[in-house]
Design a protein around this motif. Sequence first.
Motif, PDB file in Angstrom:
ATOM      1  N   GLY A 114       0.786  -1.228   0.000  1.00  0.00           N
ATOM      2  CA  GLY A 114       0.000   0.000   0.000  1.00  0.00           C
ATOM      3  C   GLY A 114       0.813   1.271   0.000  1.00  0.00           C
ATOM      4  N   PRO A 115       0.123   2.419   0.017  1.00  0.00           N
ATOM      5  CA  PRO A 115       0.780   3.719  -0.057  1.00  0.00           C
ATOM      6  C   PRO A 115       1.099   4.322   1.308  1.00  0.00           C
ATOM      7  CG  PRO A 115      -1.578   4.018  -0.290  1.00  0.00           C
ATOM      8  CD  PRO A 115      -1.349   2.525  -0.120  1.00  0.00           C
ATOM      9  N   HIS A 116       0.943   3.543   2.387  1.00  0.00           N
ATOM     10  CA  HIS A 116       1.016   4.091   3.744  1.00  0.00           C
ATOM     11  C   HIS A 116       2.308   4.875   4.000  1.00  0.00           C
ATOM     12  CE1 HIS A 116       0.451   4.269   8.129  1.00  0.00           C
ATOM     13  NE2 HIS A 116       1.717   3.887   8.226  1.00  0.00           N
ATOM     14  N   PHE A 117       3.433   4.391   3.496  1.00  0.00           N
ATOM     15  CA  PHE A 117       4.730   4.993   3.804  1.00  0.00           C
ATOM     16  C   PHE A 117       5.141   6.085   2.819  1.00  0.00           C
ATOM     17  CE2 PHE A 117       4.888   0.899   5.988  1.00  0.00           C
ATOM     18  CZ  PHE A 117       5.394   1.265   7.230  1.00  0.00           C
ATOM     19  N   GLY A 118       4.336   6.339   1.800  1.00  0.00           N
ATOM     20  CA  GLY A 118       4.656   7.378   0.837  1.00  0.00           C
ATOM     21  C   GLY A 118       5.791   6.981  -0.100  1.00  0.00           C
ATOM     22  N   ASP A 119       6.176   7.917  -0.949  1.00  0.00           N
ATOM     23  CA  ASP A 119       7.218   7.679  -1.949  1.00  0.00           C
ATOM     24  C   ASP A 119       8.401   8.608  -1.709  1.00  0.00           C
ATOM     25  OD1 ASP A 119       5.749   5.727  -3.403  1.00  0.00           O
ATOM     26  OD2 ASP A 119       4.579   7.352  -4.322  1.00  0.00           O
ATOM     27  N   VAL A 120       9.580   8.076  -1.978  1.00  0.00           N
ATOM     28  CA  VAL A 120      10.813   8.868  -1.931  1.00  0.00           C
ATOM     29  C   VAL A 120      11.198   9.203  -3.359  1.00  0.00           C
ATOM     30  CG1 VAL A 120      13.234   8.907  -1.249  1.00  0.00           C
ATOM     31  CG2 VAL A 120      11.552   7.713   0.192  1.00  0.00           C
ATOM     32  N   HIS A 121      11.261  10.476  -3.670  1.00  0.00           N
ATOM     33  CA  HIS A 121      11.578  10.914  -5.023  1.00  0.00           C
ATOM     34  C   HIS A 121      13.037  11.344  -5.124  1.00  0.00           C
ATOM     35  CE1 HIS A 121       7.360  10.753  -6.147  1.00  0.00           C
ATOM     36  NE2 HIS A 121       7.056  11.452  -5.060  1.00  0.00           N
ATOM     37  N   GLY A 122      13.659  10.964  -6.248  1.00  0.00           N
ATOM     38  CA  GLY A 122      15.015  11.425  -6.515  1.00  0.00           C
ATOM     39  C   GLY A 122      16.089  10.385  -6.346  1.00  0.00           C
ATOM     40  N   TYR A 123      15.776   9.254  -5.700  1.00  0.00           N
ATOM     41  CA  TYR A 123      16.779   8.209  -5.547  1.00  0.00           C
ATOM     42  C   TYR A 123      16.841   7.393  -6.835  1.00  0.00           C
ATOM     43  CZ  TYR A 123      19.518   4.355  -3.717  1.00  0.00           C
ATOM     44  OH  TYR A 123      20.508   3.418  -3.527  1.00  0.00           O
ATOM     45  N   ALA A 124      18.052   7.162  -7.344  1.00  0.00           N
ATOM     46  CA  ALA A 124      18.219   6.467  -8.621  1.00  0.00           C
ATOM     47  C   ALA A 124      18.279   4.955  -8.399  1.00  0.00           C
ATOM     48  CB  ALA A 124      19.485   6.950  -9.322  1.00  0.00           C
ATOM     49  N   GLY A 125      17.118   4.353  -8.256  1.00  0.00           N
ATOM     50  CA  GLY A 125      17.081   2.910  -8.065  1.00  0.00           C
ATOM     51  C   GLY A 125      15.799   2.488  -7.398  1.00  0.00           C
ATOM     52  N   PRO A 126      15.527   1.174  -7.374  1.00  0.00           N
ATOM     53  CA  PRO A 126      14.298   0.659  -6.762  1.00  0.00           C
ATOM     54  C   PRO A 126      14.374   0.703  -5.244  1.00  0.00           C
ATOM     55  CG  PRO A 126      15.659  -1.157  -7.500  1.00  0.00           C
ATOM     56  CD  PRO A 126      16.347   0.089  -7.963  1.00  0.00           C
ATOM     57  N   ARG A 127      13.233   0.595  -4.603  1.00  0.00           N
ATOM     58  CA  ARG A 127      13.189   0.575  -3.146  1.00  0.00           C
ATOM     59  C   ARG A 127      13.562  -0.808  -2.615  1.00  0.00           C
ATOM     60  NH1 ARG A 127       6.908   0.391  -1.139  1.00  0.00           N
ATOM     61  NH2 ARG A 127       6.505  -1.784  -1.692  1.00  0.00           N
TER      62      ARG A 127
END
Length: 326
Positions: A295-308
């Motif tokens: 789910g989206p609970h933890f939000g997204d980190v933008h700008g990191y060059a690679g998968p989570r």
Amino acid sequence: MMRSMSNLDVKPAATVCGGRQDVSAAPVRELLTARNVQLGETTQVRRLLPNLGRRMVGAWCFVDHYGPDDIADEPGMQVPPHPHIGLQTVSWLHEGEVLHRDSLGSKQTVRPRELGLMTSGRGISHSEESPRDHARYLHGAQLWVALPDSHRHVPPAFEHHAELPTVTGGGGLHARVILGELDGAVSPGTAYTPITGADLTLAEGTNAALPLQPDFEYAVMSMSGEAEADGVRLSPGSMLYLGSGRTDLPLRADVGSSLMLLGGEPFAERIVMWWNFVGRSGEDIVEARDAWANGPHFGDVHGYAGPRLEAPDLPPTPLKPRGRER
């Protein structure tokens, strides 16, 4: 090479801690030996908390010491986006720099002896990396603070404090207050429990006594040099648990040395810690892992060059809080 302010162990063990029954009410000298932990294929850190002999010191529940490492020809720290709940992360560097990004939109480079403090509360995700043009050496500590139950669902937040209060008590000792309070100096970082975190610099020939609060428990971790705390010589990467009931801590150093002082009111609550989560029950951990996976609970980190990062598999047995027992 990867160095992290988070737990990247692909097979993390569940740790149960908290409660006051294992806290010494009198001064003690328990020398804790670090456990070398492999993170990924090439990275090794010295884990001091949780330890076989000691789970927590006050609300401090996780401590890794790393470096100094020569990363001149390497990318350095590269930690993909990952989640946290129920804790605060403290980024503390002696050498190098770390670029922090999080799902709140924060983007901040943390440099030596600056405080990067992230409160996960009900949930946050973040990444950490060495800037493209970075210093040759990387040396620091990764620390977590457990949030009390009354505040573990607070909104997530990130703070950066380049200027921190200092204590100079004479005798060659200089202390920078990272979190909480020491000898009347109070850190600007937000604290949710009575706590102390300080960076101690001991000049060559230091012979000093640092004031302490007798109702706090304390430990000191050696970062560099060869210092003595209450007569016990510490080498880098080791930790001395001091118990409670102290009004001061004698410190000596024949060579320039650095220590970290960690302390606080003993944490009364029982917690479960697994991967990058701190909860009060196994169900808390399962829910957090599912929320990161689905789910989206933890939000997204933008700008990191690679998968989570993907969450590891949960252990086969139920996770239960049991206190601070060894």
